[in-house]
Design an enzyme around this catalytic site. Structure first.
Site, PDB file in Angstrom:
ATOM      1  N   ASP A 104      87.596  42.012  79.167  1.00 18.29           N
ATOM      2  CA  ASP A 104      86.261  41.503  79.445  1.00 18.29           C
ATOM      3  C   ASP A 104      86.059  41.531  80.958  1.00 18.29           C
ATOM      4  OD1 ASP A 104      83.782  40.421  79.162  1.00 18.29           O
ATOM      5  OD2 ASP A 104      84.477  38.379  78.813  1.00 18.29           O
ATOM      6  N   SER A 105      84.822  41.682  81.379  1.00 15.03           N
ATOM      7  CA  SER A 105      84.534  41.954  82.788  1.00 15.03           C
ATOM      8  C   SER A 105      84.538  40.732  83.685  1.00 15.03           C
ATOM      9  CB  SER A 105      83.150  42.598  82.891  1.00 15.03           C
ATOM     10  OG  SER A 105      82.157  41.675  82.474  1.00 15.03           O
ATOM     11  N   GLY A 106      84.516  39.545  83.100  1.00  9.50           N
ATOM     12  CA  GLY A 106      84.262  38.337  83.864  1.00  9.50           C
ATOM     13  C   GLY A 106      82.841  37.851  83.665  1.00  9.50           C
ATOM     14  N   ASP A 278      85.791  39.799  68.385  1.00  6.04           N
ATOM     15  CA  ASP A 278      86.873  39.027  69.001  1.00  6.04           C
ATOM     16  C   ASP A 278      86.483  37.562  69.008  1.00  6.04           C
ATOM     17  OD1 ASP A 278      86.413  37.893  72.077  1.00  6.04           O
ATOM     18  OD2 ASP A 278      84.971  39.423  71.497  1.00  6.04           O
ATOM     19  N   CYS A 316      99.007  35.691  51.259  1.00  3.10           N
ATOM     20  CA  CYS A 316      99.111  36.135  52.653  1.00  3.10           C
ATOM     21  C   CYS A 316     100.513  36.655  52.948  1.00  3.10           C
ATOM     22  CB  CYS A 316      98.766  34.981  53.594  1.00  3.10           C
ATOM     23  SG  CYS A 316      98.880  35.429  55.344  1.00  3.10           S
ATOM     24  N   CYS A 318     101.937  36.990  55.891  1.00  4.45           N
ATOM     25  CA  CYS A 318     102.474  36.585  57.197  1.00  4.45           C
ATOM     26  C   CYS A 318     103.763  35.781  57.042  1.00  4.45           C
ATOM     27  CB  CYS A 318     101.435  35.799  57.994  1.00  4.45           C
ATOM     28  SG  CYS A 318     101.265  34.060  57.544  1.00  4.45           S
ATOM     29  N   CYS A 321     103.407  32.114  55.755  1.00  2.00           N
ATOM     30  CA  CYS A 321     103.161  31.920  54.319  1.00  2.00           C
ATOM     31  C   CYS A 321     104.321  32.396  53.455  1.00  2.00           C
ATOM     32  CB  CYS A 321     101.884  32.653  53.923  1.00  2.00           C
ATOM     33  SG  CYS A 321     100.396  31.921  54.649  1.00  2.00           S
ATOM     34  N   HIS A 347      99.362  32.605  61.223  1.00  2.00           N
ATOM     35  CA  HIS A 347      98.634  32.764  59.956  1.00  2.00           C
ATOM     36  C   HIS A 347      97.151  33.009  60.195  1.00  2.00           C
ATOM     37  CE1 HIS A 347      96.841  32.135  56.067  1.00  2.00           C
ATOM     38  NE2 HIS A 347      96.054  31.237  56.637  1.00  2.00           N
TER      39      HIS A 347
END
Length: 379
Positions: A104-106, A278, A316, A318, A321, A347
């Site tokens: 991200d640019s700021g 995001d 799930c 992960c 889990c 998770h």
């Protein structure tokens, strides 16, 4: 099923191949190619503001299915500084992540640090929250820092107006964002290695958004983002903005909705034609003992989990889990043990990545509108 395959961009290491589109919505499945690998879209991207997704190792992030992560220009400039990162071999090498990165640019800090900054046409002056020193960030300086960091995708420096704001204020910020984009394009020194994305602003005013989106098309950038959403406005004001803006952006370029990471918001945005998302939500929730499970939020401190020996989510894959029970997570969170927060963050990131993977699969099979109908309604 419509086949909307596009030819890759021959002169650049970046390309977006549109593979399938939904027959009932603008939802689409594609592949975004970068120098550090591909991103299959639609896709959720975890946030690693200062070069780390909070509490998780790169290996753990990779195991979630994430293919691209974010870092932040402003915060990395403050600590440890882009020059040190360059000496380490660039951001990928420095943080041990070999897949794509977006910085991200700021520009978001222009919004989030409003009490510590002054906006002028030349740029923005911040007072560092670390030591009080003044930091002058211009479009050119933001691009210079991002060129030095070396992420695959870099963002144009923009002015993100707050909500609520008067139309005149929003229009002025939107017009300044366009002028700053012109300066960013001129300042960009590594176009063959880093894709510069422009950002559509315009607040909650669909006509300003549409005009801004159309004006950005003149730059023929590798990708485009919709910014300035999820800044305090209710979802019912955000949806029309996204739905009016996304279809205007080029079909053969990735479309990124910044700062969004809830189930309904992502489904509605994907139906409008968005590819990338995001948000800090999954790790922020994890650090507060909250799990995201099948569209719900569970507070693992609650007594109902004390003797619940089932997995958090039996579907799930992960590590959390597959290994631990809700009772154990309840114990960790109530004991304020770091492991509990790490496991829940792991998770939660997996949950949102898998959610967008499910949507991708549904688009491929032309059942997106049917399978995700509960998220697409107006309520």
């Amino acid at each position: 099923m419509k086949d909307a395959t596009q030819d890759p961009i021959s002169h650049s290491p970046f390309s977006f191949k549109l593979q399938k589109t939904c027959s009932h919505t603008h939802g689409r499945a594609g592949v975004f190619s970068t120098p550090h690998g591909i991103v299959e879209t639609p896709r959720f991207m975890p946030v690693g503001t200062v070069g780390t997704v909070k509490g998780l190792t790169p290996a753990q992030i990779e195991a979630t299915g994430a293919q691209m992560i974010l870092a932040n220009t402003y915060h990395l400039h403050l600590q440890p500084g882009e020059e040190l990162i360059a000496k380490a071999g660039g951001l990928h090498q420095f943080m041990g992540w070999e897949q794509p990165i977006l910085t991200d640019s700021g520009g978001f800090q222009v919004f989030s640090l409003s009490e510590l900054r002054k906006i002028e046409e030349e740029g923005v002056t911040f007072r560092s929250p670390r030591d009080g020193r003044l930091i002058h960030l211009t479009p050119e300086r933001s691009i210079e820092i991002q060129n030095t960091l070396g992420a695959d995708v870099i963002m144009a420096f923009d002015e993100c107006p707050p909500y609520p704001a008067e139309r005149g204020e929003v229009q002025a910020a939107t017009e300044r964002t366009y002028r700053w984009l012109e300066r960013c394009v001129k300042a960009h020194q590594r176009p063959q290695e880093q894709a510069l994305f422009g950002i559509v602003q315009g607040g909650i005013f669909p006509d300003l958004r549409v005009a801004a989106a159309r004006s950005l098309l003149d730059f023929d950038l590798p990708g485009y983002a919709i910014g300035g959403v999820s800044v305090g406005e209710p979802p019912e004001l955000m949806y029309p903005v996204v739905e009016a803006t996304a279809p205007i952006l080029p079909e053969n370029k990735p479309r990124y909705l910044m700062g969004i990471g809830t189930y309904r918001e992502m489904v509605r945005a994907i139906a409008a034609g968005i590819d990338l998302f995001d948000c800090v939500i999954p790790t922020r929730f994890g650090r507060h003992g909250t799990a995201m499970v099948k569209g719900e939020r569970w507070n693992l401190k609650n007594a109902q989990f004390r003797e619940d020996f089932r997995p958090l989510d039996e579907t799930c894959p992960c590590y959390c889990c597959q290994t631990f029970s809700r009772a154990y997570l309840n114990h960790l969170v109530k004991s304020k043990e770091m492991l509990g927060y790490i496991l829940l963050s792991l998770h939660n990131v997996t949950e949102l990545v898998r959610f967008t993977q499910r949507i991708r699969a549904a688009i491929w099979q032309d059942r997106f509108a049917e399978e995700f109908a509960p998220w697409l309604d107006e309520k």
